[in-house]
Design a protein around this motif. Structure first.
Motif, PDB file in Angstrom:
ATOM      1  N   UNK A 133      66.518 -16.877   1.098  1.00 54.28           N
ATOM      2  CA  UNK A 133      65.344 -16.121   0.635  1.00 54.28           C
ATOM      3  C   UNK A 133      64.058 -16.833   1.034  1.00 54.28           C
ATOM      4  N   UNK A 134      64.071 -18.157   0.965  1.00 50.16           N
ATOM      5  CA  UNK A 134      62.855 -18.899   1.333  1.00 50.16           C
ATOM      6  C   UNK A 134      62.621 -18.876   2.842  1.00 50.16           C
ATOM      7  N   UNK A 135      63.690 -18.742   3.605  1.00 51.06           N
ATOM      8  CA  UNK A 135      63.528 -18.682   5.069  1.00 51.06           C
ATOM      9  C   UNK A 135      63.057 -17.284   5.486  1.00 51.06           C
ATOM     10  N   UNK A 136      63.775 -16.245   5.050  1.00 47.30           N
ATOM     11  CA  UNK A 136      63.381 -14.886   5.452  1.00 47.30           C
ATOM     12  C   UNK A 136      62.053 -14.517   4.774  1.00 47.30           C
ATOM     13  N   UNK A 137      61.813 -15.122   3.605  1.00 44.42           N
ATOM     14  CA  UNK A 137      60.538 -14.897   2.908  1.00 44.42           C
ATOM     15  C   UNK A 137      59.348 -15.250   3.790  1.00 44.42           C
ATOM     16  N   UNK A 138      59.504 -16.263   4.644  1.00 50.70           N
ATOM     17  CA  UNK A 138      58.396 -16.648   5.537  1.00 50.70           C
ATOM     18  C   UNK A 138      58.076 -15.513   6.518  1.00 50.70           C
ATOM     19  N   UNK A 139      59.127 -14.831   6.993  1.00 48.61           N
ATOM     20  CA  UNK A 139      58.922 -13.717   7.933  1.00 48.61           C
ATOM     21  C   UNK A 139      58.207 -12.574   7.206  1.00 48.61           C
ATOM     22  N   UNK A 140      58.670 -12.284   5.989  1.00 46.80           N
ATOM     23  CA  UNK A 140      58.083 -11.190   5.215  1.00 46.80           C
ATOM     24  C   UNK A 140      56.614 -11.488   4.890  1.00 46.80           C
ATOM     25  N   UNK A 141      56.350 -12.716   4.496  1.00 42.42           N
ATOM     26  CA  UNK A 141      54.978 -13.114   4.160  1.00 42.42           C
ATOM     27  C   UNK A 141      54.067 -12.951   5.387  1.00 42.42           C
ATOM     28  N   UNK A 142      54.554 -13.397   6.539  1.00 44.54           N
ATOM     29  CA  UNK A 142      53.728 -13.337   7.753  1.00 44.54           C
ATOM     30  C   UNK A 142      53.395 -11.885   8.095  1.00 44.54           C
ATOM     31  N   UNK A 143      54.382 -11.019   8.062  1.00 45.50           N
ATOM     32  CA  UNK A 143      54.136  -9.618   8.428  1.00 45.50           C
ATOM     33  C   UNK A 143      53.188  -8.987   7.412  1.00 45.50           C
ATOM     34  N   UNK A 144      53.462  -9.243   6.139  1.00 47.36           N
ATOM     35  CA  UNK A 144      52.632  -8.644   5.071  1.00 47.36           C
ATOM     36  C   UNK A 144      51.189  -9.108   5.114  1.00 47.36           C
ATOM     37  N   UNK A 145      50.971 -10.332   5.599  1.00 51.03           N
ATOM     38  CA  UNK A 145      49.605 -10.861   5.546  1.00 51.03           C
ATOM     39  C   UNK A 145      48.660 -10.080   6.452  1.00 51.03           C
ATOM     40  N   UNK A 146      49.233  -9.267   7.347  1.00 48.09           N
ATOM     41  CA  UNK A 146      48.385  -8.446   8.211  1.00 48.09           C
ATOM     42  C   UNK A 146      48.247  -7.030   7.687  1.00 48.09           C
ATOM     43  N   UNK A 147      48.694  -6.802   6.458  1.00 52.22           N
ATOM     44  CA  UNK A 147      48.575  -5.466   5.865  1.00 52.22           C
ATOM     45  C   UNK A 147      49.950  -4.895   5.620  1.00 52.22           C
ATOM     46  N   UNK A 148      50.071  -3.596   5.804  1.00 52.85           N
ATOM     47  CA  UNK A 148      51.317  -2.914   5.473  1.00 52.85           C
ATOM     48  C   UNK A 148      52.485  -3.403   6.339  1.00 52.85           C
ATOM     49  N   UNK A 149      53.684  -3.412   5.747  1.00 56.64           N
ATOM     50  CA  UNK A 149      54.882  -3.769   6.511  1.00 56.64           C
ATOM     51  C   UNK A 149      55.509  -2.547   7.151  1.00 56.64           C
ATOM     52  N   UNK A 150      54.947  -1.382   6.892  1.00 55.27           N
ATOM     53  CA  UNK A 150      55.604  -0.129   7.296  1.00 55.27           C
ATOM     54  C   UNK A 150      55.995  -0.168   8.777  1.00 55.27           C
ATOM     55  N   UNK A 151      57.254   0.224   9.099  1.00 58.16           N
ATOM     56  CA  UNK A 151      57.721   0.125  10.483  1.00 58.16           C
ATOM     57  C   UNK A 151      56.884   0.928  11.478  1.00 58.16           C
TER      58      UNK A 151
END
Ligand code: SAH
Length: 362
Positions: A133-151
């Motif tokens: 969770x802490x590893x994949x969390x980094x990917x999620x955090x990075x994408x989210x920091x630019x706004x929506x994660x929507x594909x």
């Protein structure tokens, strides 16, 4: 009762979880999409799941992302996060945009136990493995920091490299779970060619990796002979260059496409940057399909090493190129915010000293 954090569960693990509570396996796909493509933090808004099941999930499990305690942008567009993983420990994650490509450099451990002589992370010691969770969390955090994660939104992370803090192959289970989410269609859907695991050369784990994954492989080589590599990368004393090259060839042979190993070579003034060493390296690299990445050494406090002068790096590159090895000099990015290779330190409560003390008093 502590709830299971499902942020890091692979599709298979999530299917097993739904199995165990008597629910259909296809729920795993739905939940994965909510978590990794829509950024859900709870089950309330998962509208394609019945209200009853949402309440049940909310009681049983949680979606818990590590906390960002700092975010900073470099003049060159590199973005760095410091992510707190528990009270006294934090790790660093860096996104390096480069034209259409944006490469996320992800950490796999709090600190590192390998103690390579030129790496700031190694100097801090080691605390613990990160969870999936802490590893994949980094990917999620990075994408989210630019706004929506929507594909439907443009991708902010096109490539992932496991080249942050830690030795990924010493955290095998969590790293391979996180990798499976990076590749998973219903999660981050990255191509196996765009996910690269970098290792200092843990040979048995390279063989094990080939059995469960087909991501790209990078090797921290840094020297062309065992005498020097023993000093720079102490793990070499256990798995020497010859054994390592064997593992690289076995890894490539198991892939069902044509790929090469990325060899990383940090250029350290007067240590590994001489032209006779370039010739020796050229000879060695004939033994495995690879490309070579020359990385200017990034200084950090407490290290007596210096970076090779640029003309020396270029001369070194020429020798390798003439020998037919595809050789690039990696641009140093993000050093104004301490985000460059080997500068990632986070905060590590070292436990290795303690372990040594405990061992010696036993
Ligand atoms: N443990 C893994 C991943 C972390 S290090 C591994 O060894 O591959 C990833 C890369 O960072 C290393 O290959 C090395 O090239 C680079 N690196 C480490 N310290 C560095 C420094 N001070 N300057 C430049 N590159 C460094």
């Amino acid at each position: 009762m502590t709830k299971t954090n499902i942020l890091g569960l692979s599709k298979t693990q999530l299917e097993l979880l739904f199995d165990s509570i008597g629910e259909s396996r296809f729920r795993a796909t739905q939940v994965l999409k909510w978590i990794h493509q829509f950024g859900a933090n709870d089950f309330v808004g998962m509208t394609n799941i019945s209200q009853g099941l949402r309440v049940r999930l909310q009681e049983l499990v949680e979606i818990c992302e590590p906390k960002v305690i700092y975010q900073n942008d470099s003049r060159d567009g590199t973005r760095k996060w410091i992510i707190q993983v528990d009270g006294g420990n934090s790790v660093e994650t860096v996104l390096i945009p480069d034209g259409k490509r944006s490469t996320l450099c992800v950490s796999s451990q709090v600190g590192c136990a390998l103690n390579c002589s030129f790496c700031a992370t190694g100097k801090q010691g080691f605390n613990r493995n990160l969870t999936a969770a802490e590893i994949i969390g980094q990917v999620r955090i990075a994408i989210k920091s630019f706004g929506s994660m929507h594909p439907s939104k443009p991708r902010r992370v096109t490539n992932v490299v496991l080249m942050g803090m830690g030795e990924p192959l010493l955290n095998f289970a969590a790293v391979t779970s996180a990798i499976s989410l990076m590749l998973e269609d219903n999660a981050y859907n990255l191509s196996k060619r765009r996910v690269t695991l970098s290792t200092a050369g843990l040979v048995p784990a390279i063989d094990k990796l080939a059995e469960v994954s087909d991501v790209s492989l990078a090797i921290s080589l840094h020297a062309a002979n065992d005498k020097l590599r023993d000093q720079l990368v102490p793990l070499n004393r256990k798995y020497n260059i010859d054994v390592l090259i064997g593992a690289c060839n076995r890894y490539l042979n198991r892939l069902n496409d044509k790929r090469v190993i990325t060899m990383e070579y940090t250029m350290i003034d007067g240590i590994n940057d001489q032209l006779d060493q370039a010739h020796e390296l050229a000879g060695l690299l004939q033994r495995v399909p690879c490309k070579l990445n020359l990385i200017p050494f990034n200084p950090f406090s407490g290290s007596s090493y210096r970076c090779s002068p640029q003309p020396q790096i270029e001369a070194f590159q020429q020798v390798l190129r003439k020998a037919g090895i595809v050789t690039t000099i990696r641009a140093t990015r993000g050093n104004d915010i301490d985000a460059a290779c080997g500068q990632l330190v986070g905060q590590v409560q070292d436990r290795t000293q303690r372990t040594i003390r405990l061992a010696s008093t036993n």
